[in-house]
Scaffold this active site. Sequence first.
Site, PDB file in Angstrom:
ATOM      1  N   THR B 138     -38.323   8.619  23.736  1.00  0.00           N
ATOM      2  CA  THR B 138     -37.711   7.603  24.596  1.00  0.00           C
ATOM      3  C   THR B 138     -37.138   8.268  25.829  1.00  0.00           C
ATOM      4  OG1 THR B 138     -35.937   6.003  24.873  1.00  0.00           O
ATOM      5  CG2 THR B 138     -35.550   7.711  23.253  1.00  0.00           C
ATOM      6  N   ILE B 139     -37.423   7.678  26.985  1.00  0.00           N
ATOM      7  CA  ILE B 139     -36.788   8.202  28.196  1.00  0.00           C
ATOM      8  C   ILE B 139     -35.287   7.929  28.157  1.00  0.00           C
ATOM      9  CG2 ILE B 139     -38.855   7.997  29.629  1.00  0.00           C
ATOM     10  CD1 ILE B 139     -37.514   5.537  30.965  1.00  0.00           C
ATOM     11  N   ASP B 140     -34.874   6.943  27.374  1.00  0.00           N
ATOM     12  CA  ASP B 140     -33.462   6.527  27.376  1.00  0.00           C
ATOM     13  C   ASP B 140     -32.530   7.542  26.728  1.00  0.00           C
ATOM     14  OD1 ASP B 140     -33.939   4.151  28.718  1.00  0.00           O
ATOM     15  OD2 ASP B 140     -34.425   3.083  26.870  1.00  0.00           O
ATOM     16  N   MET B 184     -33.279   3.027  35.172  1.00  0.00           N
ATOM     17  CA  MET B 184     -33.408   2.398  33.860  1.00  0.00           C
ATOM     18  C   MET B 184     -32.291   2.838  32.895  1.00  0.00           C
ATOM     19  SD  MET B 184     -37.495   2.408  33.013  1.00  0.00           S
ATOM     20  CE  MET B 184     -38.611   1.158  33.651  1.00  0.00           C
TER      21      MET B 184
END
Lengths: 407, 407
Positions: B138-140, B184
């Site tokens: 996940t980029i998060d 984001m």
Amino acid sequence: MVKSLIYAQSGGPTSVINASALGVIDEARKRGYKVYASIHGIDGVLGEKISDVDNEDEKQLRRLLVTPAAAFGSCRRKLPSFSDDGSPYAKILEVFKKLNVRIFVYNGGNDSMNTCAKLAEFFADNKYDCKVIGVPKTIDNDLVGTDHCPGFGSAAKFIATSCREIALDTAVYAHGRVTIVEIMGRDAGWLTAASALAGKENGPDLIYLPEKSFSPLIFAEKCREIFDKKQTCLVALSEGIRDEEGNYIGSYSQKESKDAFNNTQLGGVGAYLAAFLTSKFGIKTRAIELSLLQRCAAHVSSKTDVTEAYECGKKAVEAADSGKTGYMVSIKRLSSSPYLVEYGLTPLSLVSAGTTSVPDEFISPSGDYVTPAFLSYAAPLVRGECDVEYEDGLPLYAKLKNQPIKL
Amino acid sequence: MVKSLIYAQSGGPTSVINASALGVIDEARKRGYKVYASIHGIDGVLGEKISDVDNEDEKQLRRLLVTPAAAFGSCRRKLPSFSDDGSPYAKILEVFKKLNVRIFVYNGGNDSMNTCAKLAEFFADNKYDCKVIGVPKTIDNDLVGTDHCPGFGSAAKFIATSCREIALDTAVYAHGRVTIVEIMGRDAGWLTAASALAGKENGPDLIYLPEKSFSPLIFAEKCREIFDKKQTCLVALSEGIRDEEGNYIGSYSQKESKDAFNNTQLGGVGAYLAAFLTSKFGIKTRAIELSLLQRCAAHVSSKTDVTEAYECGKKAVEAADSGKTGYMVSIKRLSSSPYLVEYGLTPLSLVSAGTTSVPDEFISPSGDYVTPAFLSYAAPLVRGECDVEYEDGLPLYAKLKNQPIKL
């Protein structure tokens, strides 16, 4: 007193304008000129903000080759005509005489070339021996008198790379959406056309340029057709697309929508058309604006573009030093395959008279893609990667002092 | 019958999920497994869309290391609990038995780990010997039980690089504007925080994360203060910033503004705050959304991130082959300087129970920047550049056939 050169940057930044700066600096020093930079374009001369390039750290100067934006600052000033207001001309002459400036190189787009033309004429009229040469710079690629413009290739490379990556990203789901990428270029579609370099397979399905009139209804039908088949659809379109009456499609939105403060909405044409598609067909959509990134993503700039930008800078000094004035350096393409160019000079009067649009032979008859001829034109311009220096995982860019000298 | 492994990808794409895929493939082959891929995540198993990885071109497989998005397709399906609906489980078991699948590796975020947990339990309950291991993606960067997540480092590198380039671009004029970059991360501010890696000099002046409540009025005053001093101001903020009552600032705009089709406006929080600043102080503003680019810009992915993603894939197979099931591969940081990690396993039940926010010690007390501790944490994750293969000036990415086999 040693003869000197003033270099200045003007208009919107690009990834390679600083490469031109370095070309100017290197060639001027080689020819025995003292090099000054006018900070914030011609405003630096008018406001006596001029730096001595010798005061900069040499390592930082070398980094200009791959540093985006305008390391010496930029401006958007257009000189008045001399007959309307002679005072800026008087100021410029005063400063130039003080520093014994014999060459002025202005690096910019259309307006900057207009300033160059006026100054060249003024110096000639006043028998002040200062040669004026313009160095082209615009991501828009719309300057007259040159095959293409430094700045375009790197922007095109970022756009094509991003479109390829977005195409991969948006194709991962079995049921996707229509993605609209909005690209700069109010009047000319060169940058938007460059998205086609990503290829048909991992690139835009549809490409719309301002050179052809745009019908939202036909557009919507085409999107739906592609979406029905692929369950994904990527559209690249220019911010400047217009309908048959010549109205910007983006202005539809501005007329009809309001932001939270009851101001007319300045949202882009991509967002407008995305909403239009959803409201018409219920298709999920997404709009992406490449925004400033497309003109400053120097980490992925084109080596061809950087090299040509540097050479244009050198050529400007070479031309001025050999007595030429009132010209813009231009690039003449000798061959696309193998890619060969030579540098020339275009009279400034010719340059500032207009802009270059994408010609018909580069646009598909259906108006929603480009032709192989365009691809042959654009492909060489994005070729080659630059040796960007990285530190701690991030590109290292030049940091100049730009300390004004005392005049 | 040869033992086999099924690998699948799920959730939003990243720049490095395909590097994990390659790690899985390489390690599984080394250990004598036949490798299948389920196309579009677990949906491929349910719909009998499974490819034989041996049918792919080996050169294309190698390219997975630097190919963004999800080369095997993705999905957003969350398996129902077995007690609610056993039919998908029955189907999965049928397919797995047919192919003698003994390892299932699912590569995704929180929801995917939930699917893994359910499947691990189901196989154990049904005495079917198939080990289930999750690979984080996940980029998060908000998965519990791991120091950081593959995908974050590359997104962080793109964000910091872009912010540095935007900072240079927006500083060129003597009189500039306030530029807001929207990043984001609806609930966690890791990505937005990473913008600080661009540095104070050529990076954001202000950084706002969803972890701290946001006041538009205080924000506006800070922007004006900085703008008055510098004539430019760069703000990085998370799409998920909220006010003191917990309302998304982005929802202000959705409540109050309408698009041209009279739908509530889905414009971002950056655009909203840009309009707010202009309406309040008359300052010129610009909002930029990094949008999909931040998760797919593999041309500038982090070598550290790519390497770790690949290693996580290998580790998953190694763990499963040694009898482990019901775990997610995790990264444990041994030291930030020098940067040292080891790979471990975290029980899936722990992972799907929550998400990780940016802790207080990483956010400046004023709530508008990050601390040196955050920079020490994030800096190693963006380090190193990948050898992306270029052809004709554009990055070459893997193209797989993903041809379903007959079951």
